[in-house]
Motif scaffolding. Structure first.
Motif, PDB file in Angstrom:
ATOM      1  N   ARG A  39      74.032  81.306  81.410  1.00 36.30           N
ATOM      2  CA  ARG A  39      75.304  81.800  80.956  1.00 36.30           C
ATOM      3  C   ARG A  39      76.333  81.786  82.273  1.00 36.30           C
ATOM      4  O   ARG A  39      77.348  81.736  82.277  1.00 36.30           O
ATOM      5  CB  ARG A  39      75.287  82.937  80.380  1.00 36.30           C
ATOM      6  CG  ARG A  39      74.912  83.149  78.909  1.00 36.30           C
ATOM      7  CD  ARG A  39      74.959  84.213  78.291  1.00 36.30           C
ATOM      8  NE  ARG A  39      74.439  84.294  76.714  1.00 36.30           N
ATOM      9  CZ  ARG A  39      73.980  85.449  75.966  1.00 36.30           C
ATOM     10  NH1 ARG A  39      74.173  86.545  76.511  1.00 36.30           N
ATOM     11  NH2 ARG A  39      73.723  85.163  74.827  1.00 36.30           N
ATOM     12  N   SER A  40      75.706  82.171  83.372  1.00 32.72           N
ATOM     13  CA  SER A  40      76.268  82.150  84.511  1.00 32.72           C
ATOM     14  C   SER A  40      76.877  80.807  84.947  1.00 32.72           C
ATOM     15  O   SER A  40      77.748  80.791  86.101  1.00 32.72           O
ATOM     16  CB  SER A  40      75.548  82.569  85.868  1.00 32.72           C
ATOM     17  OG  SER A  40      74.350  81.819  86.291  1.00 32.72           O
ATOM     18  N   HIS A  41      76.443  79.707  84.426  1.00 31.08           N
ATOM     19  CA  HIS A  41      77.020  78.570  84.707  1.00 31.08           C
ATOM     20  C   HIS A  41      78.099  77.887  83.621  1.00 31.08           C
ATOM     21  O   HIS A  41      78.508  76.854  83.588  1.00 31.08           O
ATOM     22  CB  HIS A  41      75.714  77.347  84.746  1.00 31.08           C
ATOM     23  CG  HIS A  41      74.848  77.561  85.930  1.00 31.08           C
ATOM     24  ND1 HIS A  41      73.982  78.521  86.041  1.00 31.08           N
ATOM     25  CD2 HIS A  41      74.982  76.955  87.165  1.00 31.08           C
ATOM     26  CE1 HIS A  41      73.042  78.245  87.158  1.00 31.08           C
ATOM     27  NE2 HIS A  41      74.017  77.591  87.779  1.00 31.08           N
ATOM     28  N   PHE A  42      78.434  78.781  82.672  1.00 34.08           N
ATOM     29  CA  PHE A  42      79.476  78.476  81.904  1.00 34.08           C
ATOM     30  C   PHE A  42      80.897  78.121  82.345  1.00 34.08           C
ATOM     31  O   PHE A  42      81.146  78.558  83.625  1.00 34.08           O
ATOM     32  CB  PHE A  42      79.702  79.804  80.818  1.00 34.08           C
ATOM     33  CG  PHE A  42      78.575  79.746  79.950  1.00 34.08           C
ATOM     34  CD1 PHE A  42      77.435  78.791  79.511  1.00 34.08           C
ATOM     35  CD2 PHE A  42      78.497  81.120  78.982  1.00 34.08           C
ATOM     36  CE1 PHE A  42      76.675  79.036  78.611  1.00 34.08           C
ATOM     37  CE2 PHE A  42      77.603  81.129  77.937  1.00 34.08           C
ATOM     38  CZ  PHE A  42      76.684  80.156  77.689  1.00 34.08           C
ATOM     39  N   SER A  43      81.599  77.407  81.733  1.00 31.40           N
ATOM     40  CA  SER A  43      83.062  77.052  82.354  1.00 31.40           C
ATOM     41  C   SER A  43      83.863  77.023  81.120  1.00 31.40           C
ATOM     42  O   SER A  43      83.234  77.172  79.997  1.00 31.40           O
ATOM     43  CB  SER A  43      83.110  75.844  83.060  1.00 31.40           C
ATOM     44  OG  SER A  43      82.924  74.893  82.271  1.00 31.40           O
ATOM     45  N   THR A  44      85.100  76.996  81.363  1.00 29.01           N
ATOM     46  CA  THR A  44      86.237  76.830  80.409  1.00 29.01           C
ATOM     47  C   THR A  44      86.025  75.617  79.447  1.00 29.01           C
ATOM     48  O   THR A  44      86.433  75.360  78.551  1.00 29.01           O
ATOM     49  CB  THR A  44      87.574  76.779  80.791  1.00 29.01           C
ATOM     50  OG1 THR A  44      87.668  75.753  81.854  1.00 29.01           O
ATOM     51  CG2 THR A  44      87.712  78.243  81.494  1.00 29.01           C
ATOM     52  N   GLN A  45      85.103  74.530  80.161  1.00 31.45           N
ATOM     53  CA  GLN A  45      84.739  73.280  79.331  1.00 31.45           C
ATOM     54  C   GLN A  45      83.652  73.322  78.468  1.00 31.45           C
ATOM     55  O   GLN A  45      83.272  72.412  77.836  1.00 31.45           O
ATOM     56  CB  GLN A  45      84.761  72.110  80.161  1.00 31.45           C
ATOM     57  CG  GLN A  45      85.793  71.921  81.314  1.00 31.45           C
ATOM     58  CD  GLN A  45      87.147  71.804  80.615  1.00 31.45           C
ATOM     59  OE1 GLN A  45      87.283  70.678  79.529  1.00 31.45           O
ATOM     60  NE2 GLN A  45      88.240  72.363  80.954  1.00 31.45           N
ATOM     61  N   ALA A  46      82.987  74.597  78.278  1.00 27.88           N
ATOM     62  CA  ALA A  46      81.839  74.821  77.648  1.00 27.88           C
ATOM     63  C   ALA A  46      82.048  74.627  76.076  1.00 27.88           C
ATOM     64  O   ALA A  46      82.777  75.015  75.607  1.00 27.88           O
ATOM     65  CB  ALA A  46      81.029  76.093  77.925  1.00 27.88           C
ATOM     66  N   ASP A  47      81.135  73.626  75.704  1.00 23.88           N
ATOM     67  CA  ASP A  47      81.324  73.537  74.100  1.00 23.88           C
ATOM     68  C   ASP A  47      80.542  74.366  73.503  1.00 23.88           C
ATOM     69  O   ASP A  47      79.754  75.209  73.807  1.00 23.88           O
ATOM     70  CB  ASP A  47      80.841  72.134  73.765  1.00 23.88           C
ATOM     71  CG  ASP A  47      79.712  71.568  74.146  1.00 23.88           C
ATOM     72  OD1 ASP A  47      78.701  72.608  74.470  1.00 23.88           O
ATOM     73  OD2 ASP A  47      79.237  70.594  74.328  1.00 23.88           O
ATOM     74  N   PHE A  48      80.595  74.306  72.196  1.00 21.11           N
ATOM     75  CA  PHE A  48      79.850  75.141  70.943  1.00 21.11           C
ATOM     76  C   PHE A  48      78.408  75.179  71.378  1.00 21.11           C
ATOM     77  O   PHE A  48      77.878  76.460  71.318  1.00 21.11           O
ATOM     78  CB  PHE A  48      80.079  75.009  69.732  1.00 21.11           C
ATOM     79  CG  PHE A  48      79.724  76.015  68.601  1.00 21.11           C
ATOM     80  CD1 PHE A  48      80.440  77.125  68.397  1.00 21.11           C
ATOM     81  CD2 PHE A  48      78.240  75.973  67.858  1.00 21.11           C
ATOM     82  CE1 PHE A  48      79.660  78.194  67.447  1.00 21.11           C
ATOM     83  CE2 PHE A  48      77.889  76.589  67.225  1.00 21.11           C
ATOM     84  CZ  PHE A  48      78.611  77.893  66.748  1.00 21.11           C
ATOM     85  N   ALA A  49      77.772  74.124  71.530  1.00 21.87           N
ATOM     86  CA  ALA A  49      76.199  73.849  71.823  1.00 21.87           C
ATOM     87  C   ALA A  49      75.772  74.467  73.020  1.00 21.87           C
ATOM     88  O   ALA A  49      74.749  75.372  72.907  1.00 21.87           O
ATOM     89  CB  ALA A  49      75.959  72.294  71.475  1.00 21.87           C
ATOM     90  N   THR A  50      76.837  74.363  73.892  1.00 23.46           N
ATOM     91  CA  THR A  50      76.387  75.085  75.402  1.00 23.46           C
ATOM     92  C   THR A  50      76.187  76.666  75.318  1.00 23.46           C
ATOM     93  O   THR A  50      75.312  76.925  75.974  1.00 23.46           O
ATOM     94  CB  THR A  50      77.287  74.367  76.305  1.00 23.46           C
ATOM     95  OG1 THR A  50      77.325  73.105  76.549  1.00 23.46           O
ATOM     96  CG2 THR A  50      77.137  74.997  77.996  1.00 23.46           C
ATOM     97  N   ILE A  51      77.193  77.081  74.839  1.00 25.18           N
ATOM     98  CA  ILE A  51      77.340  78.621  74.442  1.00 25.18           C
ATOM     99  C   ILE A  51      76.230  79.016  73.685  1.00 25.18           C
ATOM    100  O   ILE A  51      75.523  79.993  73.728  1.00 25.18           O
ATOM    101  CB  ILE A  51      78.572  78.869  74.140  1.00 25.18           C
ATOM    102  CG1 ILE A  51      79.540  78.523  74.986  1.00 25.18           C
ATOM    103  CG2 ILE A  51      78.440  80.557  73.516  1.00 25.18           C
ATOM    104  CD1 ILE A  51      81.135  78.813  74.718  1.00 25.18           C
ATOM    105  N   LEU A  52      75.649  78.183  72.492  1.00 22.00           N
ATOM    106  CA  LEU A  52      74.999  78.673  71.273  1.00 22.00           C
ATOM    107  C   LEU A  52      73.246  78.901  72.179  1.00 22.00           C
ATOM    108  O   LEU A  52      72.580  79.614  71.794  1.00 22.00           O
ATOM    109  CB  LEU A  52      74.883  77.945  70.331  1.00 22.00           C
ATOM    110  CG  LEU A  52      74.137  78.195  69.113  1.00 22.00           C
ATOM    111  CD1 LEU A  52      74.509  79.218  68.555  1.00 22.00           C
ATOM    112  CD2 LEU A  52      74.265  77.016  68.271  1.00 22.00           C
ATOM    113  N   VAL A  53      72.904  77.746  72.896  1.00 19.10           N
ATOM    114  CA  VAL A  53      71.707  77.504  73.283  1.00 19.10           C
ATOM    115  C   VAL A  53      71.036  78.809  73.785  1.00 19.10           C
ATOM    116  O   VAL A  53      69.986  79.336  73.507  1.00 19.10           O
ATOM    117  CB  VAL A  53      71.368  76.314  74.377  1.00 19.10           C
ATOM    118  CG1 VAL A  53      70.011  76.312  74.975  1.00 19.10           C
ATOM    119  CG2 VAL A  53      71.491  75.041  73.411  1.00 19.10           C
ATOM    120  N   PRO A  54      71.625  79.529  75.157  1.00 14.82           N
ATOM    121  CA  PRO A  54      71.382  80.460  75.517  1.00 14.82           C
ATOM    122  C   PRO A  54      71.092  81.731  74.476  1.00 14.82           C
ATOM    123  O   PRO A  54      70.030  82.363  74.798  1.00 14.82           O
ATOM    124  CB  PRO A  54      72.152  81.032  76.695  1.00 14.82           C
ATOM    125  CG  PRO A  54      72.777  79.591  77.221  1.00 14.82           C
ATOM    126  CD  PRO A  54      72.901  79.033  75.818  1.00 14.82           C
TER     127      PRO A  54
END
Length: 526
Positions: free
Chosen positions: A359-374
């Motif tokens: 999660r510390s590598h999230f950005s404003t470009q993160a899509d739903f799948a990127t946020i969901l996996v962790p």
């Protein structure tokens, strides 16, 4: 006393077959209902405040009043159990919780709602520790891990489901129904618990009431909870109100410790902390829960305020955290008797650290799948977290100390959850202010990027003021995103730092091929 011992022993004989399944379902339903109410009202606050004609800030007392009363009642569980008995206290708590929930839904104004939430929080206090104690006595020693697994699934999934369910009910029905749904669940749970356990009542002793200890407990917990809930709104210690409440909490806590350690019949058994497994296990559980709960609150806030997610969408991102927890918790419960529970906890903290690092590598470009996996991966850590840690914390305790120990450890956990929430949101805003100032240095009229962006926005029909406001919103979004990733990274490091604390506990001695940590923990409940 001689005649009471066989009766007590018989009462703690494990339950068999289908009856045990119904007992587990009834206790889990009551626990789920209880824990759900700690978070279900969060997303409904705007609707509640608007309906009852108060400001959103006043509406937060719907949360605060429940938390304060709950925190006061939880450590009283051991004393109340000895006065009333485990089964009578559990059934009474569930039925009173149902009545309080009904009254909350019917409340005509905010003062009445707050009063009923205080009642609801107070009667809810004994339910979680008693659910642990009743489940432990329902299973054979070698299956104690399964009992704790059933308990852990409800206490971990419910806080995540609360905002999702509360948002859906508020949007599609009406906010009073977030309280009304407790009525059928609670009545069914109370019926089955009484039907199954009423012949298995624990011994009762007429203990004197520790009035001074109780008054000090109410004083310092109420003051501390108000500091945590109101601190951010009043700029923390820049406010005389918050400073005064903090002093009251600190002085009250000091007097409470001194009184409880010297009183003959203390309302809270602080001598449990003399046991290494209890204090180390409670501390590890509480700090980890504070980190977990702080991030549970932070992630939806970031998604809704700065990523354009609706309340329902944010709930959809956080809800899957329970999937792998539900799948893996029975496995953990079945195997914890054969594996050193400290290994499982170490694995859990390692996975938590990995999740926060992702999660510390999230950005404003993160899509739903990127946020969901962790979020999905975090379910693995949750499954390996509560069951082994509670096994370690409660291991080796005498039968009559299990309710008090469970109540005290849950009280500390709940308190750390409140601290984690306040610290996470406060640090988030503080770091966002810092990042905003740093980013704003690069956004000035002398910057080619700024000039190009202004020209593009003004070419789209905006005035210069509107274009500058749009740029400021972009900077604000980046600042709060960077602040969130800072907290995720720090949480990752803190989870790793907790691992040595786990290894301060003693692994319960193996007494045979079928016994190990969970069996020893369950022995205290038999």
């Amino acid at each position: 006393m001689a005649s009471a011992q066989p009766a007590a022993a018989a009462a703690h004989t494990p339950i068999e077959g289908r009856t045990r399944l119904w007992a587990t379902l009834a206790i889990s339903a009551a626990t789920f209902m209880n824990v759900l109410d700690t978070s279900i009202a969060n997303v409904s606050l705007p609707a509640i405040a608007g309906d009852l004609g108060v400001s959103p800030n006043q509406g937060t007392w719907v949360i605060t009043s429940f938390a304060v009363a709950n925190a006061i009642a939880v450590p009283l569980t051991g004393w109340l159990t000895q006065r009333l008995g485990q089964v009578r206290l559990m059934v009474a708590s569930v039925l009173l919780f149902v009545i309080a929930s009904l009254l909350c839904g019917l409340a005509p104004n905010m003062p009445m709602l707050i009063a009923f939430r205080v009642l609801q929080g107070f009667v809810a206090g004994p339910m979680i520790p008693l659910s642990q104690a009743l489940l432990l006595q329902s299973y054979p020693r070698e299956q104690a891990g399964r009992a704790m697994a059933a308990w852990a699934m409800t206490t971990l999934v419910a806080p995540v489901m609360g905002p999702l369910l509360g948002g859906w009910i508020t949007d599609n029905i009406d906010w009073p129904w977030i309280f009304y749904i407790n009525v059928p669940v609670g009545l069914l749970a109370a019926f089955f618990i009484w039907r199954i356990y009423h012949r298995r009542e624990s011994p009762v002793r007429k203990l004197p009431i520790d009035r001074v200890g109780l008054a000090l407990l109410v004083l310092w917990i109420a003051a501390l909870q108000m500091v945590l809930d109101l601190g951010k709104e009043h700029d923390w210690f820049a406010s005389p109100l918050i400073t005064g409440l903090a002093v009251v909490a600190a002085v009250g806590f000091a007097f409470f410790i001194a009184w409880e350690l010297t009183d003959e019949h203390p309302v809270v058994d602080l001598k449990l902390f003399q046991r290494r497994n209890f204090w180390a296990g409670t501390l590890a559980t509480s700090v980890a829960y504070g980190l977990f709960f702080g991030n549970v609150v932070l992630l939806p806030l970031w998604l809704q305020q700065y990523m354009g997610y609706t309340a329902t969408d944010a709930g959809m991102v956080t809800a899957p955290v329970g999937l792998l927890a539900i799948v893996l918790s029975p496995f953990v419960g079945a195997t914890v008797a054969r594996v050193d529970p400290r290994r499982y906890v170490t694995f859990a903290f390692g996975v938590f650290a990995l999740v926060m690092l992702l999660r510390s590598h999230f950005s404003t470009q993160a899509d739903f799948a990127t946020i969901l996996v962790p979020t999905i991966v975090q379910g693995v850590a949750m499954a390996f977290f509560f069951v082994p840690l509670n096994t370690l914390t409660l291991s080796g305790l005498a039968p009559d100390r299990i309710p008090a120990a469970a109540g005290l450890s849950n009280f500390v956990r709940i308190t750390f959850g409140a601290v984690g929430t306040s610290v996470a949101t406060t640090v988030w805003e503080s770091r966002a202010t810092l990042h905003h100032a740093q980013l704003a240095e690069a956004v000035n009229l002398g910057s080619p990027a700024t000039q190009a962006t202004l020209a593009q926005l003004m070419g789209g029909g905006m005035t210069q003021q509107q274009a500058l406001a749009a740029i400021d919103r972009l900077v604000q979004q980046q600042a709060f995103t960077l602040a969130a990733t800072d907290i995720f990274w720090l949480s990752s490091m803190l989870f790793l730092a907790l691992i040595p604390l786990v290894w301060l506990t003693r692994a319960p001695q193996r007494q045979g091929p079928a016994s190990a940590a969970a069996a020893e923990a369950a022995a205290g409940a038999h």
